[in-house]
Structures are given as C-alpha cells and as structure tokens.
Motif scaffolding. Structure first.
Motif, PDB file in Angstrom:
ATOM      1  N   PHE A  28      -2.827  -4.571   9.685  1.00 22.22           N
ATOM      2  CA  PHE A  28      -2.970  -3.347  10.295  1.00 22.22           C
ATOM      3  C   PHE A  28      -3.719  -2.241  10.214  1.00 22.22           C
ATOM      4  O   PHE A  28      -3.704  -1.465  11.122  1.00 22.22           O
ATOM      5  CB  PHE A  28      -1.269  -3.183  11.948  1.00 22.22           C
ATOM      6  CG  PHE A  28      -1.258  -4.939  12.076  1.00 22.22           C
ATOM      7  CD1 PHE A  28      -1.931  -4.781  13.640  1.00 22.22           C
ATOM      8  CD2 PHE A  28      -0.295  -4.627  12.607  1.00 22.22           C
ATOM      9  CE1 PHE A  28      -1.908  -6.204  14.265  1.00 22.22           C
ATOM     10  CE2 PHE A  28       0.023  -5.997  12.766  1.00 22.22           C
ATOM     11  CZ  PHE A  28      -0.406  -6.626  13.929  1.00 22.22           C
ATOM     12  N   ASP A  29      -3.606  -1.772   8.926  1.00 24.04           N
ATOM     13  CA  ASP A  29      -3.791  -0.798   8.417  1.00 24.04           C
ATOM     14  C   ASP A  29      -3.874   0.630   8.728  1.00 24.04           C
ATOM     15  O   ASP A  29      -3.756   1.177   9.708  1.00 24.04           O
ATOM     16  CB  ASP A  29      -5.856  -0.359   8.054  1.00 24.04           C
ATOM     17  CG  ASP A  29      -6.079   0.662   7.782  1.00 24.04           C
ATOM     18  OD1 ASP A  29      -5.369   0.989   6.644  1.00 24.04           O
ATOM     19  OD2 ASP A  29      -7.360   0.695   8.075  1.00 24.04           O
ATOM     20  N   VAL A  30      -1.571   1.046   8.718  1.00 22.82           N
ATOM     21  CA  VAL A  30      -0.723   1.586   8.923  1.00 22.82           C
ATOM     22  C   VAL A  30      -0.086   2.077   7.733  1.00 22.82           C
ATOM     23  O   VAL A  30       0.533   1.127   7.290  1.00 22.82           O
ATOM     24  CB  VAL A  30      -0.441   0.875  10.737  1.00 22.82           C
ATOM     25  CG1 VAL A  30       0.745   0.218  10.177  1.00 22.82           C
ATOM     26  CG2 VAL A  30       0.851   3.179  10.582  1.00 22.82           C
ATOM     27  N   GLU A  31      -0.177   3.261   7.746  1.00 19.67           N
ATOM     28  CA  GLU A  31       0.809   3.946   6.086  1.00 19.67           C
ATOM     29  C   GLU A  31       2.011   3.737   6.107  1.00 19.67           C
ATOM     30  O   GLU A  31       2.345   5.106   6.917  1.00 19.67           O
ATOM     31  CB  GLU A  31      -0.154   4.291   5.037  1.00 19.67           C
ATOM     32  CG  GLU A  31       0.701   4.411   4.231  1.00 19.67           C
ATOM     33  CD  GLU A  31      -0.076   5.765   3.039  1.00 19.67           C
ATOM     34  OE1 GLU A  31      -1.020   4.867   2.621  1.00 19.67           O
ATOM     35  OE2 GLU A  31      -0.529   6.296   3.516  1.00 19.67           O
ATOM     36  N   PRO A  32       3.407   3.796   6.760  1.00 22.25           N
ATOM     37  CA  PRO A  32       4.083   4.159   6.588  1.00 22.25           C
ATOM     38  C   PRO A  32       4.812   4.719   5.425  1.00 22.25           C
ATOM     39  O   PRO A  32       4.598   5.074   4.671  1.00 22.25           O
ATOM     40  CB  PRO A  32       5.003   2.739   7.245  1.00 22.25           C
ATOM     41  CG  PRO A  32       4.783   2.177   5.735  1.00 22.25           C
ATOM     42  CD  PRO A  32       3.163   2.312   6.245  1.00 22.25           C
ATOM     43  N   ARG A  88       0.058  -8.553   1.225  1.00 21.34           N
ATOM     44  CA  ARG A  88       0.860  -6.919   0.948  1.00 21.34           C
ATOM     45  C   ARG A  88       0.908  -6.623   2.450  1.00 21.34           C
ATOM     46  O   ARG A  88       1.605  -5.453   2.608  1.00 21.34           O
ATOM     47  CB  ARG A  88      -0.711  -6.090   1.124  1.00 21.34           C
ATOM     48  CG  ARG A  88      -0.882  -6.541  -0.595  1.00 21.34           C
ATOM     49  CD  ARG A  88      -2.923  -5.932  -0.631  1.00 21.34           C
ATOM     50  NE  ARG A  88      -3.086  -6.039  -1.660  1.00 21.34           N
ATOM     51  CZ  ARG A  88      -3.187  -7.276  -2.496  1.00 21.34           C
ATOM     52  NH1 ARG A  88      -3.188  -8.011  -1.730  1.00 21.34           N
ATOM     53  NH2 ARG A  88      -3.689  -7.229  -3.659  1.00 21.34           N
ATOM     54  N   GLY A  89       1.982  -7.434   3.212  1.00 25.06           N
ATOM     55  CA  GLY A  89       2.784  -6.807   4.348  1.00 25.06           C
ATOM     56  C   GLY A  89       1.565  -6.327   5.419  1.00 25.06           C
ATOM     57  O   GLY A  89       0.306  -6.506   5.709  1.00 25.06           O
ATOM     58  N   PRO A  95       0.613  -1.292   0.368  1.00 26.07           N
ATOM     59  CA  PRO A  95      -0.381  -0.528   0.017  1.00 26.07           C
ATOM     60  C   PRO A  95       0.834   1.236   0.010  1.00 26.07           C
ATOM     61  O   PRO A  95       0.368   2.112  -0.653  1.00 26.07           O
ATOM     62  CB  PRO A  95      -1.018  -0.339   0.893  1.00 26.07           C
ATOM     63  CG  PRO A  95      -0.347  -1.171   1.753  1.00 26.07           C
ATOM     64  CD  PRO A  95       0.359  -2.666   1.316  1.00 26.07           C
ATOM     65  N   SER A  96       2.031   1.195   0.954  1.00 23.86           N
ATOM     66  CA  SER A  96       2.718   2.438   1.150  1.00 23.86           C
ATOM     67  C   SER A  96       3.588   2.458  -0.108  1.00 23.86           C
ATOM     68  O   SER A  96       4.680   4.090   0.170  1.00 23.86           O
ATOM     69  CB  SER A  96       3.520   2.465   1.798  1.00 23.86           C
ATOM     70  OG  SER A  96       4.390   1.556   2.183  1.00 23.86           O
ATOM     71  N   ALA A  97       4.048   1.751  -0.978  1.00 25.30           N
ATOM     72  CA  ALA A  97       4.927   2.038  -1.932  1.00 25.30           C
ATOM     73  C   ALA A  97       4.683   2.151  -2.947  1.00 25.30           C
ATOM     74  O   ALA A  97       3.629   1.462  -3.982  1.00 25.30           O
ATOM     75  CB  ALA A  97       5.471   0.449  -2.625  1.00 25.30           C
ATOM     76  N   GLY A 143       8.557   2.786  -0.808  1.00 30.37           N
ATOM     77  CA  GLY A 143       7.955   4.159  -0.155  1.00 30.37           C
ATOM     78  C   GLY A 143       7.801   5.274  -0.770  1.00 30.37           C
ATOM     79  O   GLY A 143       7.790   4.644  -2.621  1.00 30.37           O
ATOM     80  N   LYS A 144       7.058   5.877  -0.545  1.00 28.55           N
ATOM     81  CA  LYS A 144       6.880   6.986  -1.223  1.00 28.55           C
ATOM     82  C   LYS A 144       7.648   8.006  -1.268  1.00 28.55           C
ATOM     83  O   LYS A 144       8.961   8.081  -1.569  1.00 28.55           O
ATOM     84  CB  LYS A 144       6.182   8.352   0.104  1.00 28.55           C
ATOM     85  CG  LYS A 144       4.869   7.391   1.124  1.00 28.55           C
ATOM     86  CD  LYS A 144       3.700   7.047   0.176  1.00 28.55           C
ATOM     87  CE  LYS A 144       2.212   6.694   1.182  1.00 28.55           C
ATOM     88  NZ  LYS A 144       1.063   6.455   0.197  1.00 28.55           N
TER      89      LYS A 144
END
Length: 456
Positions: free
Chosen positions: A265-269, A259-260, A113-115, A289-290
């Motif tokens: 845990f539905d958290v976005e690093p 997806r990790g 999700p965060s990649a 990452g972003k």
C-alpha cells in the motif's frame, strides 16, 4: 474422502475429554477450540505435510486453516526444517546474542521498508504490547487507539478489556485503549479531539478482508494500482498529532507481499509487528520500527532513562531464526506471495461459478481480496448465520477439506484447487437443501460460536 473408521467418534470424544482435562480450553489458542469447528472435526491432528493434515486415525484433509495462517510455503518444508535443524545442532539458545540472531535482525531490517531496528519474541501478543510500550515511552502519553473491526491484537489486558470478555481483566489498563471504526477517519479524528495531546499511538492491521477505503477494486489486485487513502490519512493524522502509527502485520506480513502490506500500500508506519508466516510456522514474532522510537529499549546511550522493553529467554531462539532466514529466501526466490494471489484468484473465480450454478450467490458469499478471502454464510432470510457456517464447514470436512476459514500456501496447486471445488460443489448442494428444509436437519452438533463472548 474415505469413510471414517467406525470407532473414530468414540475415540474423538475420549480425546476431547482428555484435552479439556489437562488444557484450559482444550488447546493453546482459542481459535483451535472445539467451539470453532463442527462436531465431526477431528479434535487433534497428528501431522501436516504440504497442504495436508492427518488426524489420529490417519484420515487426510486438505487444509485451509494453515496453522492459523502461519504457513505460507507448506507444512514440514524440508528446506525450512533443515535450516532449523542446523541451528538446533549449534545449541538452540546460547548465553549471548548469536550469529543467526544478528543475521535475522539485519535481514528483516533490509526487507521491511520502515524497519531500522527489531526485537524478536515468540508470539504476537508480546510484540504488539511491546509496540504500545514503545509508543508510550517515546511520546510520554497514555492512550492507544484500535479499530473495533479488527478482531485481535493481544492477550494482554490493554486489548482484551475492549472485548466482551471481562473476567480477570484489570480495568485501568483496559481504559487506556480507545476504539474507533476502520475506514471511518472522522471516528478516529474525534478521539484526538476528545483526548488532545494524550494519544500515544494508533494501531491497526493494514487490511483484513476489509480493505482500506480509497484503494480501488480488490478484484483487480495485485496487478492494478492499490493506493490506500485511509491508511495515508491515518499516517498524516498521527504525524500531525505527535502520535505513533503502528501497523500490525501479523497476518498480512510475508503473505500480501514479501515486504509486508505496508509496501503493497506504499505507506510507512513508525512501528510494525510481524509473526505467523515469517518463519513458516516456527514460533517467531517481531516488533520493528524507526530507530528514533525503537531505541527507547537500548542500553548503549549513557544517561538515557531506561525502558524495560522485551526481555525473553527464548526471543532469540536459534531454530526459529534459522527457519525465518530460509523461509524468507524461498519467499523471495520463488515469489510465494505472487502464488498466493494467483491461487486465491482462481479459487475465488471457481467458487463464484459454483454458487451461481446452485443459485446461492447471496447465501455463500466470498469477500475480500484474493490473498485474504473470507466466506460469509447466510440463512434463508439473508442474515449471517453461525449454524449455516458450521454446516458448510461440516460438509467440506465430509469431502476431505478442512476450511474453518480460508488460508492457503505455496503447496496449494492445481490438484488442491480441483479437490476444493469438487468438495465445494457437494457442500453447496447440501446447503441448498438446508435452506429449503431447515439447517437443523443437516447439522450435526452445535453451531460454532464467537471467540469473544462473555459466557461459554
């Protein structure tokens, strides 16, 4: 388990001597060292297939080490191997970026999700250090915070300097790392108060066998809800303070969820690191990452100050990337992580029944969620005991099960579960005798030792 060949003990001693003569530590990861296993463990393994490994005498063991948790599908999976072999036939490593390199990069950015961007490497230490460098470049700050409860982030000095092993460490690098307590928000917030405007990042594993505070009862996962209060608190704190939030998913990635754990845990690093299971044992790691942060390593923005990020001859090696694509397809099509949760639940339930039957629920204890189980061994006084841990591992080995820790794969099924519980029943019986008569009567060789200790 069949009786060990009569000459095995002498042969094993010779193999150990040969290993230590040419390899510092006798292996290329300290977790594989002699001091992490009972003395009856084979010093070398010949091969693995599915959930099993074989030693140099042809002795087969059901394995729960799973290559230091790098295997989720099973050893020597034909489909993953075929994908790697197909890339070998194309040349292994070419002069420019390759088609499989792009396909793998796009695939991980699609999955995580965060990649939005990714850099590949060959081991986890390099990508965690790269994540720290990205955070420093993006923020212009020096310090990085890590939890003391998480055992390993990198072999580089910025992390090793926080452990008991200080020989050869560059002190100034280590002094840039600040330590707090996982699940203790106040201990982390205090560091931001102590070093205002100076912290570049907070790095942590999303969870180990210790789960985020506020995430509910792990025994109900993954079927129930699993909000992660502590992780979301850290996410908000770093955002407020202008620091980056880095999740090290070396172990949780592709195991807790395709997806990790960040998806679980539905958290976005801001940044994440992956490795181990992402290619079912092939050497591959990644920092993702972003784009706004990852682009510090780019070369396509004229006039931008450069950051020399990861530069690795073998980072884009084609066989490992082909293995990643194949393994990911299997993980997705066959819901491998779902199998891991289910198998862990059945193992946990059977384990608890056996230790209760023997009257030892307080001495051989399982902790953590089903996908990340950890066993704790206690002595007659109820204290954690390396000697009893070694005895337990020793007796499991006697009964054909190699269990230095608990990690399993898609290849672990009903047969393997039954074999494990049968070995467990016998091992717990010896454990009970040792509690009564003294562990030294039953333990062969020295007790296992912590990896992070100042002296051998």
């Amino acid at each position: 388990m069949a009786a060990k060949p009569s000459n095995a003990e002498a042969d094993f001693g010779e193999l150990r001597a040969r290993l230590h003569r040419v390899i510092p530590g006798g292996a290329h990861t300290y977790s594989r060292g002699d001091d992490q296993f009972p003395s009856i463990a084979p010093p070398m393994l010949e091969r693995g297939k599915g959930a099993y490994v074989w030693d140099t005498h042809g002795q087969r063991y059901l394995d729960y080490g799973m290559a230091l948790r790098a295997i989720t599908i099973g050893y020597a999976d034909e489909r993953v191997n075929a994908a790697a072999i197909a890339e070998i036939e194309k040349g292994v490593n070419l002069t420019r970026a390759t088609t499989v390199e792009l396909a793998a990069a796009e695939r991980i950015c699609e999955l995580i999700p965060s990649a939005e961007m990714v850099k590949f490497a060959k081991n986890g230490s390099n990508v965690t250090t790269a994540a720290v460098k990205i955070a420093r470049a993006a923020t212009g700050r020096r310090f990085v915070c890590v939890p003391r409860q998480h055992p390993f982030f990198s072999f580089d000095d910025w992390f090793i300097g926080t452990t008991k092993i200080q020989r050869g460490v560059d002190g100034p690098q280590a002094s840039s790392t600040l330590v707090f307590d996982y699940n203790d928000y106040a201990s982390l917030a205090a560091l931001f108060d102590q070093y205002p405007g100076q912290i570049a990042a907070v790095m942590m594993e999303p969870a180990t066998h210790i789960v985020p505070q506020g995430s509910g009862d792990p025994d109900s996962w993954p079927k129930g809800g699993h909000p992660a209060g502590f992780l979301h608190q850290v996410r908000e704190l770093t955002r407020k303070e202008g620091a980056l939030f880095i999740l090290d998913e070396m172990i949780t990635g592709f195991r807790w969820d395709l997806r990790g754990a960040q998806h679980f845990f539905d958290v976005e690093p801001d940044l994440s690191t992956f490795g181990k299971a992402m290619a079912n044992g092939f050497s591959l790691a990644a920092v993702t990452g972003k784009r706004e942060f990852m682009k510090v390593g780019s070369i396509d923005e004229p006039g931008m100050e450069r950051t020399f990020l990861l530069s690795s001859t073998h980072g884009g090696e084609m066989p490992a990337l082909g293995a990643f694509l194949a393994a990911t397809k299997i993980n997705e099509d066959e819901n491998v992580s779902g199998h891991l949760w289910d198998y862990g639940t059945r193992l946990r339930d059977g384990w608890r029944d056996i230790v209760v039957h023997h009257g030892l629920p307080d001495h051989i204890e399982l902790e953590g969620p089903a996908v990340a189980l950890n066993y704790v061994t206690r002595d007659a006084g109820g204290e954690p005991s390396p000697a009893f841990r070694t005895l337990f591992s020793q007796e499991m080995l006697r009964n054909g099960v190699m269990m230095p820790w608990i990690s399993f794969s898609q290849a672990h099924g009903a047969t393997e579960l039954a074999m494990t519980l049968e070995a467990l029943d016998k091992a717990v019986g010896v454990y009970a005798q040792a509690l009564e008569g003294g562990v030294e009567r039953f333990l062969e060789g020295p007790a296992v030792k912590p990896v992070f200790r100042s002296h051998n």
